[in-house]
Design a protein around this motif. Structure first.
Motif, PDB file in Angstrom:
ATOM      1  N   THR A   4     -15.332  38.265  32.472  1.00  0.00           N
ATOM      2  CA  THR A   4     -16.344  38.248  31.421  1.00  0.00           C
ATOM      3  C   THR A   4     -15.654  38.213  30.067  1.00  0.00           C
ATOM      4  OG1 THR A   4     -17.983  39.474  32.716  1.00  0.00           O
ATOM      5  CG2 THR A   4     -18.236  39.489  30.328  1.00  0.00           C
ATOM      6  N   VAL A   5     -16.008  37.184  29.282  1.00  0.00           N
ATOM      7  CA  VAL A   5     -15.525  37.087  27.907  1.00  0.00           C
ATOM      8  C   VAL A   5     -16.693  37.360  26.974  1.00  0.00           C
ATOM      9  CG1 VAL A   5     -14.324  35.687  26.201  1.00  0.00           C
ATOM     10  CG2 VAL A   5     -13.939  35.270  28.630  1.00  0.00           C
ATOM     11  N   ALA A  18     -17.344  30.238  21.732  1.00  0.00           N
ATOM     12  CA  ALA A  18     -18.154  30.364  22.946  1.00  0.00           C
ATOM     13  C   ALA A  18     -18.303  29.033  23.667  1.00  0.00           C
ATOM     14  CB  ALA A  18     -19.522  30.935  22.593  1.00  0.00           C
ATOM     15  N   LEU A  21     -14.940  28.001  25.193  1.00  0.00           N
ATOM     16  CA  LEU A  21     -14.652  28.831  26.365  1.00  0.00           C
ATOM     17  C   LEU A  21     -15.437  28.340  27.581  1.00  0.00           C
ATOM     18  CD1 LEU A  21     -14.594  32.336  24.692  1.00  0.00           C
ATOM     19  CD2 LEU A  21     -12.749  31.407  26.119  1.00  0.00           C
ATOM     20  N   ARG A  22     -16.678  27.958  27.356  1.00  0.00           N
ATOM     21  CA  ARG A  22     -17.491  27.466  28.472  1.00  0.00           C
ATOM     22  C   ARG A  22     -16.889  26.187  29.056  1.00  0.00           C
ATOM     23  NH1 ARG A  22     -19.701  30.390  31.585  1.00  0.00           N
ATOM     24  NH2 ARG A  22     -17.879  29.461  32.551  1.00  0.00           N
ATOM     25  N   VAL A  31     -19.496  33.861  29.926  1.00  0.00           N
ATOM     26  CA  VAL A  31     -19.265  33.829  28.479  1.00  0.00           C
ATOM     27  C   VAL A  31     -20.495  34.430  27.825  1.00  0.00           C
ATOM     28  CG1 VAL A  31     -18.853  32.419  26.446  1.00  0.00           C
ATOM     29  CG2 VAL A  31     -17.801  31.789  28.630  1.00  0.00           C
ATOM     30  N   ILE A  69     -23.979  29.794  28.575  1.00  0.00           N
ATOM     31  CA  ILE A  69     -23.577  30.919  27.727  1.00  0.00           C
ATOM     32  C   ILE A  69     -24.717  31.935  27.683  1.00  0.00           C
ATOM     33  CG2 ILE A  69     -22.950  31.629  25.383  1.00  0.00           C
ATOM     34  CD1 ILE A  69     -21.713  28.841  25.035  1.00  0.00           C
ATOM     35  N   TYR A  95     -16.029  44.017  28.840  1.00  0.00           N
ATOM     36  CA  TYR A  95     -15.389  42.706  28.809  1.00  0.00           C
ATOM     37  C   TYR A  95     -14.016  42.743  29.465  1.00  0.00           C
ATOM     38  CZ  TYR A  95     -12.776  44.736  24.889  1.00  0.00           C
ATOM     39  OH  TYR A  95     -11.990  45.545  24.118  1.00  0.00           O
ATOM     40  N   ALA A 314      -9.883  30.402  22.133  1.00  0.00           N
ATOM     41  CA  ALA A 314     -10.437  30.034  23.445  1.00  0.00           C
ATOM     42  C   ALA A 314      -9.325  29.610  24.401  1.00  0.00           C
ATOM     43  CB  ALA A 314     -11.465  28.925  23.286  1.00  0.00           C
TER      44      ALA A 314
END
Length: 386
Positions: A4-5, A18, A21-22, A31, A69, A95, A314
């Motif tokens: 989990t970010v 975000a 990262l996805r 995310v 997200i 996280y 990221a």
């Protein structure tokens, strides 16, 4: 095991982090993007609101749904780095990796009587949407007197903004036919405008203001405002009168950023190239991060840097989890525009992390740079409001 970010803040930096990262992480990893409203504003457009070229709705950033997200409403109250937990007013989020992008907040109360002057209608600011719109209306009524544009504290977002603001105020008054009856002066504690970019850029911007009849007063650190006398009182015991004051309020980090304990003055120190903090699995980007340049000065707080830093953070998260990803490396490249009116803008661009000092050039105003800024605005709004 799924990771989990958590990304804190949905400004340009947080939104970019975000979404990137996805793209980099497998579907099983979560995310989570946290923001108090998901209703923001594009900072580079605020001066255009003041000038009357944009209205409030045109510059809002309202991301409704970002595929893959988890968008969580909540005010971030504190961050517990040891427990890897974020406390919000709607609960606790844990996280495996954290990206802090909570920006910078305005703190006008740090200057005695500045808030009172604003409440009395003799001062304003253009760092909020309501403030920029108020100034637009105010300058439709200014016909005579002295307008002072004051940098009330450093650091602040967008080093060019106070001086661009002065130029656009002059342009608006010129359009109204009252420019010759209004004096405009700028005051800053720095020795030159955009001091971080080097003396050549600063001197060029001073010359640009002089060309438009705008005074420049360096080395002036504000102590307090004398509201009754409408005077700025400086720490060197000098003072200056004003009829209307446009202030760049002092900026401060959010309480949650301070709660990390990572920086002595609240801003979070990070590695200049990777944006990693001193704590494993934690990155800070954008205005709440403190990036120190080779010349010892801080990297300017600007959206163009936040966007680039988000990409780097990221990539760092992906590699931290053991995935393939780009090498996390922030180049320090950046640019900004200085509108001078008449559909023309100057452009400052260069490399800020190349030692021994930033290699930045301020290009002469042209319609081309004005259009470049318009295109940047369109691209960002289309990206986040789609």
């Amino acid at each position: 095991m799924a990771n989990t970010v958590v990304v804190l803040g949905a400004g340009v930096g947080g939104l970019t982090a975000a979404t990137r990262l996805r793209e980099l992480l497998p579907e099983r990893d979560r995310v989570v993007l946290v923001d108090r409203s998901f209703d923001g504003v594009l900072g580079l457009s605020l001066l255009w609101v003041m000038r009357g070229w944009r209205d409030a709705e045109e510059v809002r950033v309202k991301p409704r749904e970002l595929p893959g997200i988890d968008m969580r409403l909540g005010h971030v109250e504190s961050i517990d780095l040891k427990a890897r937990a974020v406390l919000t007013d709607r609960g606790v989020l844990t996280y495996d990796a954290l990206v802090i992008a909570l920006g910078a907040q305005l703190a006008p109360s740090r200057i005695p009587n500045l808030t009172t002057a604003a409440d009395a209608g003799v001062a304003g600011e253009f760092y909020t949407l309501s403030g920029a719109a108020h100034l637009r209306n105010r300058f439709l009524d200014v016909d005579t007197g002295r307008v002072a544009v004051l940098v009330a504290g450093v650091p602040f977002k967008c080093p060019a903004a106070p001086f661009e603001g002065a130029l656009l105020i002059a342009d608006l008054l010129r359009e109204r036919g009252v420019r010759d009856a209004v004096t405009i002066d700028t005051f800053t504690p720095d020795p030159l405008p955009m001091a971080v970019a080097g003396p050549d850029v600063g001197k060029a911007l001073v010359a640009m203001m002089e060309e438009h009849g705008i005074g420049f007063h360096p080395g002036r650190t504000i102590d307090r405002i004398d509201l009754a006398g409408r005077r700025m009182l400086f720490s060197d015991e000098t003072d200056e009168p004003f009829d209307f004051l446009v202030a760049v309020p002092p900026h401060r980090p959010a309480a949650a950023v301070v709660s990390t304990g990572l920086g002595p003055n609240g801003w979070i120190p990070v590695d200049a190239r990777t944006l990693a903090t001193a704590v494993p699995a934690v990155w800070a980007i954008g205005d709440n991060a403190a990036v120190t340049l080779p010349n010892g000065k801080p990297l300017p707080k600007a959206a163009v840097f936040a966007e680039a830093e988000a990409e780097v953070a990221a990539a760092g998260v992906a590699r931290h989890f053991g995935y393939d990803g780009p090498e996390p490396w922030f180049s320090g490249a950046g640019s900004c525009y200085v509108e001078v009116g008449g559909g023309r803008a100057a452009k400052g661009a260069g490399m800020f992390l190349d030692p021994p000092a930033p290699a930045v050039v301020l290009h002469e105003p042209s319609p081309e740079f004005h259009e470049e800024k318009r295109q940047q605005e369109r691209d960002w709004l289309a990206r986040w409001n789609a």
